[in-house]
Enzyme design. Structure first.
Site, PDB file in Angstrom:
ATOM      1  N   ARG A  28       0.828  -1.213   0.000  1.00  0.00           N
ATOM      2  CA  ARG A  28       0.000   0.000   0.000  1.00  0.00           C
ATOM      3  C   ARG A  28       0.865   1.267   0.000  1.00  0.00           C
ATOM      4  NH1 ARG A  28      -0.393   4.622   2.799  1.00  0.00           N
ATOM      5  NH2 ARG A  28       0.031   3.486   4.737  1.00  0.00           N
ATOM      6  N   ASP A  29       1.582   1.524   1.082  1.00  0.00           N
ATOM      7  CA  ASP A  29       2.351   2.776   1.176  1.00  0.00           C
ATOM      8  C   ASP A  29       3.477   2.769   0.155  1.00  0.00           C
ATOM      9  OD1 ASP A  29       3.037   5.271   2.141  1.00  0.00           O
ATOM     10  OD2 ASP A  29       3.446   4.622   4.178  1.00  0.00           O
ATOM     11  N   HIS A  85       4.890   4.624  12.736  1.00  0.00           N
ATOM     12  CA  HIS A  85       4.950   4.547  11.274  1.00  0.00           C
ATOM     13  C   HIS A  85       5.991   5.571  10.844  1.00  0.00           C
ATOM     14  CE1 HIS A  85       3.050   4.059   7.199  1.00  0.00           C
ATOM     15  NE2 HIS A  85       3.567   5.272   7.049  1.00  0.00           N
ATOM     16  N   HIS A 119       8.989   7.143   8.407  1.00  0.00           N
ATOM     17  CA  HIS A 119       9.614   7.239   7.082  1.00  0.00           C
ATOM     18  C   HIS A 119      11.088   7.584   7.297  1.00  0.00           C
ATOM     19  CE1 HIS A 119       6.153   7.106   4.151  1.00  0.00           C
ATOM     20  NE2 HIS A 119       5.535   7.074   5.325  1.00  0.00           N
ATOM     21  N   CYS A 166       3.942   9.157   0.510  1.00  0.00           N
ATOM     22  CA  CYS A 166       2.555   9.590   0.338  1.00  0.00           C
ATOM     23  C   CYS A 166       2.485  10.563  -0.840  1.00  0.00           C
ATOM     24  CB  CYS A 166       2.070  10.282   1.619  1.00  0.00           C
ATOM     25  SG  CYS A 166       0.442  11.021   1.470  1.00  0.00           S
ATOM     26  N   ASN A 214       9.788   4.502   3.305  1.00  0.00           N
ATOM     27  CA  ASN A 214       9.409   4.058   4.650  1.00  0.00           C
ATOM     28  C   ASN A 214      10.622   3.402   5.311  1.00  0.00           C
ATOM     29  OD1 ASN A 214       6.719   4.051   3.163  1.00  0.00           O
ATOM     30  ND2 ASN A 214       6.069   3.600   5.235  1.00  0.00           N
TER      31      ASN A 214
HETATM   32  P1  HMG Z   1     -13.513  13.658  -2.760  1.00  0.00           P
HETATM   33  O1  HMG Z   1     -13.204  13.982  -4.168  1.00  0.00           O
HETATM   34  O2  HMG Z   1     -13.736  14.766  -1.798  1.00  0.00           O
HETATM   35  O3  HMG Z   1     -14.682  12.570  -2.632  1.00  0.00           O
HETATM   36  O4  HMG Z   1     -12.315  12.768  -2.221  1.00  0.00           O
HETATM   37  P2  HMG Z   1     -16.216  12.620  -2.802  1.00  0.00           P
HETATM   38  O5  HMG Z   1     -16.786  11.939  -1.616  1.00  0.00           O
HETATM   39  O6  HMG Z   1     -16.680  14.016  -3.143  1.00  0.00           O
HETATM   40  O7  HMG Z   1     -16.407  11.696  -4.090  1.00  0.00           O
HETATM   41  C1  HMG Z   1     -15.876  12.060  -5.353  1.00  0.00           C
HETATM   42  C2  HMG Z   1     -15.836  10.832  -6.244  1.00  0.00           C
HETATM   43  O8  HMG Z   1     -14.932   9.844  -5.678  1.00  0.00           O
HETATM   44  C3  HMG Z   1     -17.180  10.142  -6.410  1.00  0.00           C
HETATM   45  O9  HMG Z   1     -17.182   9.543  -7.696  1.00  0.00           O
HETATM   46  C4  HMG Z   1     -17.121   9.060  -5.376  1.00  0.00           C
HETATM   47  O10 HMG Z   1     -17.942   7.953  -5.668  1.00  0.00           O
HETATM   48  C5  HMG Z   1     -15.654   8.638  -5.457  1.00  0.00           C
HETATM   49  P3  HMG Z   1     -18.004  10.208  -8.917  1.00  0.00           P
HETATM   50  O11 HMG Z   1     -19.416  10.238  -8.441  1.00  0.00           O
HETATM   51  O12 HMG Z   1     -17.429  11.599  -9.089  1.00  0.00           O
HETATM   52  O13 HMG Z   1     -17.717   9.289 -10.039  1.00  0.00           O
HETATM   53  N1  HMG Z   1     -15.195   8.018  -4.201  1.00  0.00           N
HETATM   54  C6  HMG Z   1     -14.668   6.785  -4.115  1.00  0.00           C
HETATM   55  N2  HMG Z   1     -14.419   5.849  -5.056  1.00  0.00           N
HETATM   56  C7  HMG Z   1     -13.900   4.685  -4.616  1.00  0.00           C
HETATM   57  N3  HMG Z   1     -13.613   4.421  -3.326  1.00  0.00           N
HETATM   58  C8  HMG Z   1     -13.834   5.340  -2.374  1.00  0.00           C
HETATM   59  C9  HMG Z   1     -14.401   6.580  -2.767  1.00  0.00           C
HETATM   60  N4  HMG Z   1     -14.745   7.678  -2.077  1.00  0.00           N
HETATM   61  C10 HMG Z   1     -15.241   8.555  -2.964  1.00  0.00           C
HETATM   62  N5  HMG Z   1     -13.556   5.078  -1.100  1.00  0.00           N
HETATM   63  C11 HMG Z   1     -11.465  11.011  -0.805  1.00  0.00           C
HETATM   64  C12 HMG Z   1     -12.292  12.285  -0.886  1.00  0.00           C
HETATM   65  C13 HMG Z   1     -11.183  10.755   0.664  1.00  0.00           C
HETATM   66  C14 HMG Z   1     -12.260   9.884  -1.425  1.00  0.00           C
HETATM   67  C15 HMG Z   1     -10.143  11.253  -1.589  1.00  0.00           C
HETATM   68  O14 HMG Z   1      -9.540  12.405  -1.103  1.00  0.00           O
HETATM   69  C16 HMG Z   1      -9.178  10.102  -1.467  1.00  0.00           C
HETATM   70  O15 HMG Z   1      -9.429   9.020  -1.980  1.00  0.00           O
HETATM   71  N6  HMG Z   1      -8.027  10.333  -0.790  1.00  0.00           N
HETATM   72  C17 HMG Z   1      -7.047   9.274  -0.553  1.00  0.00           C
HETATM   73  C18 HMG Z   1      -5.660   9.834  -0.535  1.00  0.00           C
HETATM   74  C19 HMG Z   1      -4.673   8.765  -0.188  1.00  0.00           C
HETATM   75  O16 HMG Z   1      -4.926   7.568  -0.314  1.00  0.00           O
HETATM   76  N7  HMG Z   1      -3.477   9.208   0.271  1.00  0.00           N
HETATM   77  C20 HMG Z   1      -2.409   8.311   0.625  1.00  0.00           C
HETATM   78  C21 HMG Z   1      -2.670   7.523   1.888  1.00  0.00           C
HETATM   79  S1  HMG Z   1      -2.340   8.400   3.397  1.00  0.00           S
HETATM   80  C22 HMG Z   1      -0.662   8.139   3.683  1.00  0.00           C
HETATM   81  O17 HMG Z   1       0.049   7.667   2.809  1.00  0.00           O
HETATM   82  C23 HMG Z   1      -0.120   8.393   5.048  1.00  0.00           C
HETATM   83  C24 HMG Z   1       0.116   7.085   5.840  1.00  0.00           C
HETATM   84  O18 HMG Z   1       1.030   6.229   5.169  1.00  0.00           O
HETATM   85  C25 HMG Z   1       0.672   7.386   7.238  1.00  0.00           C
HETATM   86  C26 HMG Z   1       1.895   8.304   7.253  1.00  0.00           C
HETATM   87  O19 HMG Z   1       2.831   8.115   6.459  1.00  0.00           O
HETATM   88  O20 HMG Z   1       1.900   9.204   8.125  1.00  0.00           O
HETATM   89  C27 HMG Z   1      -1.213   6.348   6.046  1.00  0.00           C
HETATM   90 MG    MG Z   2       3.279   6.428   5.194  1.00  0.00          MG
END
Ligand code: HMG
Ligand code: MG
Length: 305
Positions: free
Chosen positions: A17-18, A209, A211, A242, A251
């Site tokens: 994933r990450d 967690h 990096h 990210c 990481n």
């Molecule tokens: P948004 O655009 O505000 O969402 O995104 P929305 O609710 O307005 O929906 C827009 C569209 O997205 C719609 O589709 C929804 O159906 C679809 P449309 O009608 O336009 O065709 N949608 C989805 N589709 C599939 N699965 C879903 C989903 N939700 C909505 N679950 C949202 C808001 C949260 C969805 C978006 O911002 C997003 O997906 N963000 C994810 C970002 C991400 O994954 N970042 C990396 C992970 S975090 C990280 O790496 C840190 C970590 O490792 C820890 C650390 O290092 O500290 C964890």
């Molecule tokens: Mg991370």
């Protein structure tokens, strides 16, 4: 600091994933599956497979549903995935996962850039995710990102992360993983953050967690270990980052963590040689040189006289 090391720690592997969420080139499901099979073969028992997020936001993981169907794991291996909202939870449930992870940031700006929500909105959203997931028999983990610093806001008051952690545990998450998302933490800072957190929460409810962007992840992990933390996130060969945190490369490499722990007599249940093999699979699947130290140098080789 090294006088009270535990017998064993638990590693939560995040490379599928990450690691893969930040890769520029698409990786086919079969390649991801090969990596996950190699990780399982190394003895890892907790693996974060993918994210059920918007495919427009993270196209690299748009195959999450297909990947979950393709992967099979022994009963003692827990497979998990990130879920940002109720839609993500429904997809994870349909995929048959027994564990999910919700995620948010201690920094307003990073939270907005990463999830299009304020911190308060994320917490509201998780009220629609965590209780239904628990009712469906799943376990829920949580991440709080940017605890050591934010790429947009700089220094972050750890008390912001403390309050969020309180809310997430109150919702029923079994553990909160504290993220040094952009790898800026130093050991003394880690000690201060953990002193604050361990004053309020038991060590079992916390994970680290880290990096390794600036080479301090292992030192920070060692501080955590000496203070009672027993759960560490890591990513094979140090792959990771990210997409919404500029500069969040690398990481903490799982091989580096396992090498250090085993060398100090701390068990992980992981076979280091097979883990190194999994790192080679990661390199071949991703198609570029990966940064992990033990991945590059190998485990120690002793010369026979
Ligand atoms: P948004 O655009 O505000 O969402 O995104 P929305 O609710 O307005 O929906 C827009 C569209 O997205 C719609 O589709 C929804 O159906 C679809 P449309 O009608 O336009 O065709 N949608 C989805 N589709 C599939 N699965 C879903 C989903 N939700 C909505 N679950 C949202 C808001 C949260 C969805 C978006 O911002 C997003 O997906 N963000 C994810 C970002 C991400 O994954 N970042 C990396 C992970 S975090 C990280 O790496 C840190 C970590 O490792 C820890 C650390 O290092 O500290 C964890
Ligand atoms: Mg991370």
């Amino acid at each position: 600091m090294l006088d009270h090391l535990p017998d064993r720690v638990s590693i939560y592997e995040v490379s599928p994933r990450d690691g893969l969420q930040n890769e520029a080139h698409p990786i086919p499901v079969r390649g991801k599956q090969r990596l996950i099979e190699a990780l399982i073969a190394s003895g890892l028992k907790r693996i974060e497979l993918t994210s059920f997020v918007s495919p427009r936001w993270v196209p690299q993981l748009a195959d999450a549903d297909q990947l979950c169907r393709a992967v099979t794991a022994p009963a003692d291996v827990t497979l998990s995935a990130l879920c940002p909202n109720a839609k993500g939870f429904e997809r994870a449930r349909a995929a048959g996962l027994k564990e999910i992870a919700v995620f948010m940031s201690a920094s307003e700006t990073h939270n907005k850039k990463n999830t299009n929500k304020s911190v308060a909105q994320s917490l509201e959203t998780f009220e629609e995710v965590v209780p239904p997931a628990l009712a469906a028999g799943m376990r829920v983990r949580a991440y709080v990102s940017t605890v050591w610093g934010c790429p947009y806001e700089g220094d972050i008051d750890p008390k912001a992360a403390l309050e969020i952690t309180q809310r997430l545990l109150g919702l029923g998450c079994y553990q909160v993983s504290l993220g040094d998302t952009i790898g800026v933490g130093t050991p003394l800072q880690t000690r201060r953050i953990l002193e604050l957190f361990l004053g309020q929460f038991s060590a079992e409810t916390l994970a680290l967690h880290l990096h390794d962007t600036r080479g301090t992840a292992l030192a920070n992990a060692l501080v955590g270990l000496s203070m009672g933390i027993r759960d560490f996130d890591a990513s094979v060969a140090g792959v990771g980052g990210c997409p919404y945190a500029p500069g969040a490369a690398g990481n903490l490499a799982t091989e580096d963590l396992v090498y250090m722990l085993h060398g100090m007599g701390v068990e992980t249940g992981v076979d280091l040689d097979r883990l190194i093999d999994a790192g080679k699979v990661a390199e071949s699947v991703i198609g570029r040189r990966l940064p992990g130290k033990v991945h590059q140098a190998g485990a120690r080789t002793l010369r026979r006289s």
